[in-house]
Design an enzyme around this catalytic site. Sequence first.
Site, PDB file in Angstrom:
ATOM      1  N   ARG A  98      -2.432  -9.703   4.703  1.00  0.00           N
ATOM      2  CA  ARG A  98      -1.952  -9.446   6.053  1.00  0.00           C
ATOM      3  C   ARG A  98      -3.046  -8.809   6.908  1.00  0.00           C
ATOM      4  NH1 ARG A  98       3.721  -9.145   7.041  1.00  0.00           N
ATOM      5  NH2 ARG A  98       3.091  -7.856   8.792  1.00  0.00           N
TER       6      ARG A  98
ATOM      7  N   ARG B 161       1.044   5.073  -3.523  1.00  0.00           N
ATOM      8  CA  ARG B 161       0.279   6.223  -3.997  1.00  0.00           C
ATOM      9  C   ARG B 161      -1.201   6.149  -3.640  1.00  0.00           C
ATOM     10  NH1 ARG B 161       1.996   9.985  -7.942  1.00  0.00           N
ATOM     11  NH2 ARG B 161       4.022  10.638  -7.178  1.00  0.00           N
TER      12      ARG B 161
ATOM     13  N   GLU C  91      -1.418 -16.825   1.448  1.00  0.00           N
ATOM     14  CA  GLU C  91      -0.591 -16.815   2.663  1.00  0.00           C
ATOM     15  C   GLU C  91      -1.349 -16.061   3.731  1.00  0.00           C
ATOM     16  OE1 GLU C  91       3.290 -15.078   2.645  1.00  0.00           O
ATOM     17  OE2 GLU C  91       3.764 -16.190   0.838  1.00  0.00           O
TER      18      GLU C  91
ATOM     19  N   HIS D 244       4.088  -7.487  -3.804  1.00  0.00           N
ATOM     20  CA  HIS D 244       4.799  -6.215  -3.937  1.00  0.00           C
ATOM     21  C   HIS D 244       4.387  -5.397  -5.152  1.00  0.00           C
ATOM     22  CE1 HIS D 244       6.670  -6.984  -0.279  1.00  0.00           C
ATOM     23  NE2 HIS D 244       7.383  -8.017  -0.694  1.00  0.00           N
TER      24      HIS D 244
ATOM     25  N   ARG E 105      -1.312  -4.197   4.447  1.00  0.00           N
ATOM     26  CA  ARG E 105      -0.365  -3.195   3.940  1.00  0.00           C
ATOM     27  C   ARG E 105      -0.171  -3.277   2.421  1.00  0.00           C
ATOM     28  NH1 ARG E 105       5.379  -5.517   6.114  1.00  0.00           N
ATOM     29  NH2 ARG E 105       4.448  -5.065   8.129  1.00  0.00           N
ATOM     30  N   HIS E 106      -0.447  -4.420   1.828  1.00  0.00           N
ATOM     31  CA  HIS E 106      -0.356  -4.465   0.351  1.00  0.00           C
ATOM     32  C   HIS E 106      -1.619  -5.072  -0.270  1.00  0.00           C
ATOM     33  CE1 HIS E 106       1.375  -8.239   1.696  1.00  0.00           C
ATOM     34  NE2 HIS E 106       2.596  -7.768   1.852  1.00  0.00           N
TER      35      HIS E 106
ATOM     36  N   HIS F  28      -0.480 -12.590   0.060  1.00  0.00           N
ATOM     37  CA  HIS F  28      -0.541 -12.610   1.533  1.00  0.00           C
ATOM     38  C   HIS F  28      -1.503 -11.522   1.981  1.00  0.00           C
ATOM     39  CE1 HIS F  28       1.982 -12.588   5.546  1.00  0.00           C
ATOM     40  NE2 HIS F  28       0.693 -12.685   5.759  1.00  0.00           N
TER      41      HIS F  28
ATOM     42  N   HIS G  83      11.331 -17.941   0.225  1.00  0.00           N
ATOM     43  CA  HIS G  83      11.719 -16.745   0.988  1.00  0.00           C
ATOM     44  C   HIS G  83      13.166 -16.361   0.673  1.00  0.00           C
ATOM     45  CE1 HIS G  83      11.636 -13.585   3.915  1.00  0.00           C
ATOM     46  NE2 HIS G  83      10.346 -13.781   4.001  1.00  0.00           N
ATOM     47  N   GLY G  84      13.296 -15.169   0.129  1.00  0.00           N
ATOM     48  CA  GLY G  84      14.620 -14.622  -0.165  1.00  0.00           C
ATOM     49  C   GLY G  84      15.292 -15.235  -1.387  1.00  0.00           C
TER      50      GLY G  84
ATOM     51  N   HIS H 197       9.644 -11.073  -4.042  1.00  0.00           N
ATOM     52  CA  HIS H 197      10.339  -9.796  -4.155  1.00  0.00           C
ATOM     53  C   HIS H 197      11.317  -9.724  -5.327  1.00  0.00           C
ATOM     54  CE1 HIS H 197      13.355  -6.703  -3.215  1.00  0.00           C
ATOM     55  NE2 HIS H 197      12.285  -6.028  -2.828  1.00  0.00           N
TER      56      HIS H 197
ATOM     57  N   ASN I  69       4.629 -14.705  -5.996  1.00  0.00           N
ATOM     58  CA  ASN I  69       3.951 -13.885  -4.997  1.00  0.00           C
ATOM     59  C   ASN I  69       3.833 -12.453  -5.536  1.00  0.00           C
ATOM     60  OD1 ASN I  69       3.707 -11.973  -2.825  1.00  0.00           O
ATOM     61  ND2 ASN I  69       4.084 -13.642  -1.400  1.00  0.00           N
TER      62      ASN I  69
ATOM     63  N   GLU J 256       6.101 -25.720   3.638  1.00  0.00           N
ATOM     64  CA  GLU J 256       6.983 -24.856   2.845  1.00  0.00           C
ATOM     65  C   GLU J 256       8.200 -24.569   3.709  1.00  0.00           C
ATOM     66  OE1 GLU J 256       5.290 -21.390   0.929  1.00  0.00           O
ATOM     67  OE2 GLU J 256       7.259 -20.416   0.845  1.00  0.00           O
TER      68      GLU J 256
ATOM     69  N   THR K 147       7.900 -11.730   6.265  1.00  0.00           N
ATOM     70  CA  THR K 147       7.729 -12.820   7.225  1.00  0.00           C
ATOM     71  C   THR K 147       9.095 -13.221   7.805  1.00  0.00           C
ATOM     72  OG1 THR K 147       6.056 -13.574   5.669  1.00  0.00           O
ATOM     73  CG2 THR K 147       6.552 -15.019   7.517  1.00  0.00           C
TER      74      THR K 147
HETATM   75  N1  PXP Z   1       6.928 -17.952   1.024  1.00  0.00           N
HETATM   76  C1  PXP Z   1       6.375 -17.387   2.116  1.00  0.00           C
HETATM   77  C2  PXP Z   1       5.638 -18.258   3.068  1.00  0.00           C
HETATM   78  C3  PXP Z   1       6.467 -16.005   2.349  1.00  0.00           C
HETATM   79  O1  PXP Z   1       5.926 -15.460   3.464  1.00  0.00           O
HETATM   80  C4  PXP Z   1       7.103 -15.196   1.385  1.00  0.00           C
HETATM   81  C5  PXP Z   1       7.126 -13.710   1.573  1.00  0.00           C
HETATM   82  O2  PXP Z   1       5.847 -13.186   1.423  1.00  0.00           O
HETATM   83  C6  PXP Z   1       7.648 -15.823   0.246  1.00  0.00           C
HETATM   84  C7  PXP Z   1       7.566 -17.201   0.108  1.00  0.00           C
HETATM   85  C8  PXP Z   1       8.323 -15.049  -0.821  1.00  0.00           C
HETATM   86  O3  PXP Z   1       9.466 -14.424  -0.308  1.00  0.00           O
HETATM   87  P1  PXP Z   1      10.268 -13.394  -1.193  1.00  0.00           P
HETATM   88  O4  PXP Z   1       9.384 -12.219  -1.408  1.00  0.00           O
HETATM   89  O5  PXP Z   1      11.475 -13.091  -0.378  1.00  0.00           O
HETATM   90  O6  PXP Z   1      10.575 -14.095  -2.490  1.00  0.00           O
END
Ligand code: PXP
Length: 236
Positions: free
Chosen positions: A44, A17, A69, A9, A48-49, A42, A190-191, A213, A6, A150, A100
């Site tokens: 959004r 900036r 996403e 970020h 925002r990004h 994503h 996620h995470g 991230h 992803n 997912e 999310t």
């Molecule tokens: N999967 C989904 C559906 C998400 O919304 C996100 C966050 O954008 C991720 C995976 C990736 O999460 P992370 O940035 O914590 O790795």
Amino acid sequence: MKLGVNVDHVATVREARGVADPDPVEAARICIDAGCNSIVCHLREDRRHIKDDDLWRLREVVGTCLNLEMAIAKDIVEIACKARPDQATLVPEKRAELTTEGGLDVVKHAGKIAGVIRRFNEKKIRTSLFIDPSRAQIVASKKAGASIVELHTGEYANARTGPARLKELDKIRKAAEYAISKGLEVNAGHGLNYANVRDVAAIKGINELNIGHSIIARAVIVGMRQAVEEMIGLIR
Ligand code: PXP
């Protein structure tokens, strides 16, 4: 097991900036070159990004799999139908959230989600639903016509104690098994980071992990030496 990166970020740093660098599309090229299987972004509602232009440019360069996403918002669905990502992952979206929070409630929003999946099927976009690792959500996802789920690994990633972590890991393992038995393809994310990914990667049957991230954060650190050395070279 595949890896989807992803690149949101990278755009977050750019937006700090309001300039052109760093470019998530350039980052995506490097991720693909490094061997990842798909690029996730994503779009959004608050932009925002990732911006609309990033999505179009990503569509041009990502030949492997572009996974968009998105919330089940009407205007975003229209954009997805035009951009034609290979896959769309439907997620819940709240304006004030940092990222999310929690999975999509497919049980509650079944009708609306089924409608979006039908539209995407017509456009040959595969739909994944980002859900908590629960049987009820898996059953509802199958019923709504999704081909992929997912599983949200956030509770596992945030668990503070060993036993809590194992409990969450077990939920993910059981949910993966159950979803596969229902004929669904299973991804997770996620995470996930360099310290906690191994146990999830060891779960049989999960097709792909989507990670953002921690990879971008690590890239900043491992790339710092080169960035500073290049600048010193220019100053000299
Ligand atoms: N999967 C989904 C559906 C998400 O919304 C996100 C966050 O954008 C991720 C995976 C990736 O999460 P992370 O940035 O914590 O790795």
